[in-house]
Enzyme design. Structure first.
Site, PDB file in Angstrom:
ATOM      1  N   ASN A  91      44.132  37.982  46.589  1.00 25.17           N
ATOM      2  CA  ASN A  91      43.215  38.622  45.656  1.00 25.17           C
ATOM      3  C   ASN A  91      43.451  40.125  45.757  1.00 25.17           C
ATOM      4  O   ASN A  91      42.842  40.808  46.565  1.00 25.17           O
ATOM      5  CB  ASN A  91      41.768  38.287  46.016  1.00 25.17           C
ATOM      6  CG  ASN A  91      40.776  39.093  45.200  1.00 25.17           C
ATOM      7  OD1 ASN A  91      40.675  38.952  44.001  1.00 25.17           O
ATOM      8  ND2 ASN A  91      40.044  39.981  45.864  1.00 25.17           N
ATOM      9  N   SER A 137      44.223  37.081  36.145  1.00 22.51           N
ATOM     10  CA  SER A 137      43.246  37.579  35.182  1.00 22.51           C
ATOM     11  C   SER A 137      43.576  36.997  33.812  1.00 22.51           C
ATOM     12  O   SER A 137      44.747  36.691  33.529  1.00 22.51           O
ATOM     13  CB  SER A 137      43.300  39.110  35.110  1.00 22.51           C
ATOM     14  OG  SER A 137      42.579  39.598  33.985  1.00 22.51           O
ATOM     15  N   TYR A 150      48.853  46.203  34.034  1.00 19.34           N
ATOM     16  CA  TYR A 150      47.999  45.236  34.734  1.00 19.34           C
ATOM     17  C   TYR A 150      48.184  43.840  34.141  1.00 19.34           C
ATOM     18  O   TYR A 150      48.396  42.856  34.870  1.00 19.34           O
ATOM     19  CB  TYR A 150      46.542  45.685  34.613  1.00 19.34           C
ATOM     20  CG  TYR A 150      45.513  44.702  35.104  1.00 19.34           C
ATOM     21  CD1 TYR A 150      45.201  44.605  36.463  1.00 19.34           C
ATOM     22  CD2 TYR A 150      44.809  43.886  34.212  1.00 19.34           C
ATOM     23  CE1 TYR A 150      44.233  43.713  36.907  1.00 19.34           C
ATOM     24  CE2 TYR A 150      43.845  42.998  34.654  1.00 19.34           C
ATOM     25  CZ  TYR A 150      43.565  42.915  36.000  1.00 19.34           C
ATOM     26  OH  TYR A 150      42.600  42.038  36.441  1.00 19.34           O
ATOM     27  N   ALA A 152      50.711  42.643  32.369  1.00 21.77           N
ATOM     28  CA  ALA A 152      52.060  42.133  32.599  1.00 21.77           C
ATOM     29  C   ALA A 152      52.231  41.644  34.037  1.00 21.77           C
ATOM     30  O   ALA A 152      52.862  40.611  34.284  1.00 21.77           O
ATOM     31  CB  ALA A 152      53.084  43.221  32.293  1.00 21.77           C
ATOM     32  N   LYS A 154      49.853  40.511  36.015  1.00 22.54           N
ATOM     33  CA  LYS A 154      49.099  39.266  36.171  1.00 22.54           C
ATOM     34  C   LYS A 154      49.809  38.108  35.471  1.00 22.54           C
ATOM     35  O   LYS A 154      49.777  36.965  35.957  1.00 22.54           O
ATOM     36  CB  LYS A 154      47.690  39.438  35.618  1.00 22.54           C
ATOM     37  CG  LYS A 154      46.821  40.411  36.408  1.00 22.54           C
ATOM     38  CD  LYS A 154      46.676  40.019  37.865  1.00 22.54           C
ATOM     39  CE  LYS A 154      45.625  40.864  38.577  1.00 22.54           C
ATOM     40  NZ  LYS A 154      45.569  40.580  40.034  1.00 22.54           N
ATOM     41  N   ILE A 183      34.231  40.288  35.235  1.00 24.00           N
ATOM     42  CA  ILE A 183      33.314  40.002  36.342  1.00 24.00           C
ATOM     43  C   ILE A 183      32.627  41.300  36.746  1.00 24.00           C
ATOM     44  O   ILE A 183      33.287  42.319  36.989  1.00 24.00           O
ATOM     45  CB  ILE A 183      34.073  39.416  37.547  1.00 24.00           C
ATOM     46  CG1 ILE A 183      34.921  38.212  37.127  1.00 24.00           C
ATOM     47  CG2 ILE A 183      33.092  39.054  38.657  1.00 24.00           C
ATOM     48  CD1 ILE A 183      34.148  37.039  36.576  1.00 24.00           C
TER      49      ILE A 183
END
Length: 248
Positions: A91, A137, A150, A152, A154, A183
């Site tokens: 994570n 994500s 971000y 790409a 993920k 979230i």
């Protein structure tokens, strides 16, 4: 059905707050011993104390997940302290928003390569039948104009999940991924947006059919399921946890 991780050895990267903290707490509450890392020492120690109060044996170490050598050292130290690795949860995010070289370097270095490096280091400590869960994500599953690097990174992590699952199937090591939507938690991206960018917050909220932002523990529950024996015939999959945000 009850999910139990009694005395299983669980490593959670990026676990001092938000989603990572909830994942670590969920495993500890289910009986696991937990190793965790994060950059901030104060929050890391606070989370470690919470885990110990639940009866878990805890190994907590500061670690910059952008540093490949530091990731390897954390995994090696955690695995040695716990006596092995039954579950690895990656994570990690640099939360880079720009489309410049720094944003791309940070996203690839943390959101993707930290997971690759942690997996590589953990595998020699993992028995057959262990589990890996990556946290990606929904930005990796659709266009991400505000956060191209971000998204790409993920997307690459989601693809890596499938490849890794195929490569490790012979050892019955299951590899799955969770893709959260928006979230909200104190100090997190959407908490800050609610206060500092209310138009963006309300626009995003308006796109979630359930009418609210998600909670970290809702992502943690999905991670625990995928790592548990209840998901013994599931591997190479990405589970979306977004209250209908992506189809909505």
């Amino acid at each position: 059905m009850h999910v139990s991780f009694n005395r299983r050895r669980v490593l959670v990267a990026g676990a001092s707050r938000g989603i990572g903290r909830s994942i670590a707490l969920g495993f500890a509450a289910a009986g696991a011993d937990v190793a965790l890392c994060a950059r901030g020492l104060e929050r890391l120690e606070q989370t470690a104390a919470e885990l110990r109060s639940l009866g878990a044996a805890v190994h907590a170490t500061p670690c910059d997940l952008a540093d490949g050598d530091a990731v390897t050292r954390w995994v090696e130290g955690a695995a040695a302290a716990l006596g092995g690795v039954d579950v690895l949860v990656n994570n990690a995010s640099a939360l880079a928003r720009g489309d410049d070289d720094d944003g791309w370097s940070a996203s690839l270095g943390v959101d993707l390569l930290a997971s690759v490096r942690a997996s590589r280091a953990a595998l020699r400590w993992m028995p057959d039948g262990a589990a890996i869960v990556h946290v990606a994500s929904i930005s990796g599953m659709q266009a991400s104009p505000r956060t191209p690097a971000y998204g790409a990174a993920k997307a690459a992590l989601i693809h890596y999940t499938k490849t890794q699952a195929a490569a490790l199937a012979g050892r019955r090591i299951r590899v799955n991924c969770v893709a959260p939507g928006s979230i909200e938690f104190p100090g997190g991206v959407w908490d800050l947006a609610r206060r500092n960018a209310p138009e963006l917050y309300e626009r995003t909220l308006g796109g979630i059919p359930f009418g609210r932002m998600g909670r970290p523990e809702e992502v943690a529950q999905a991670v625990l399921f995928l790592a548990s024996d209840l998901a013994s015939w599931i591997t190479g999959q990405t589970l979306v946890v977004d209250g209908g945000q992506m189809p909505g």
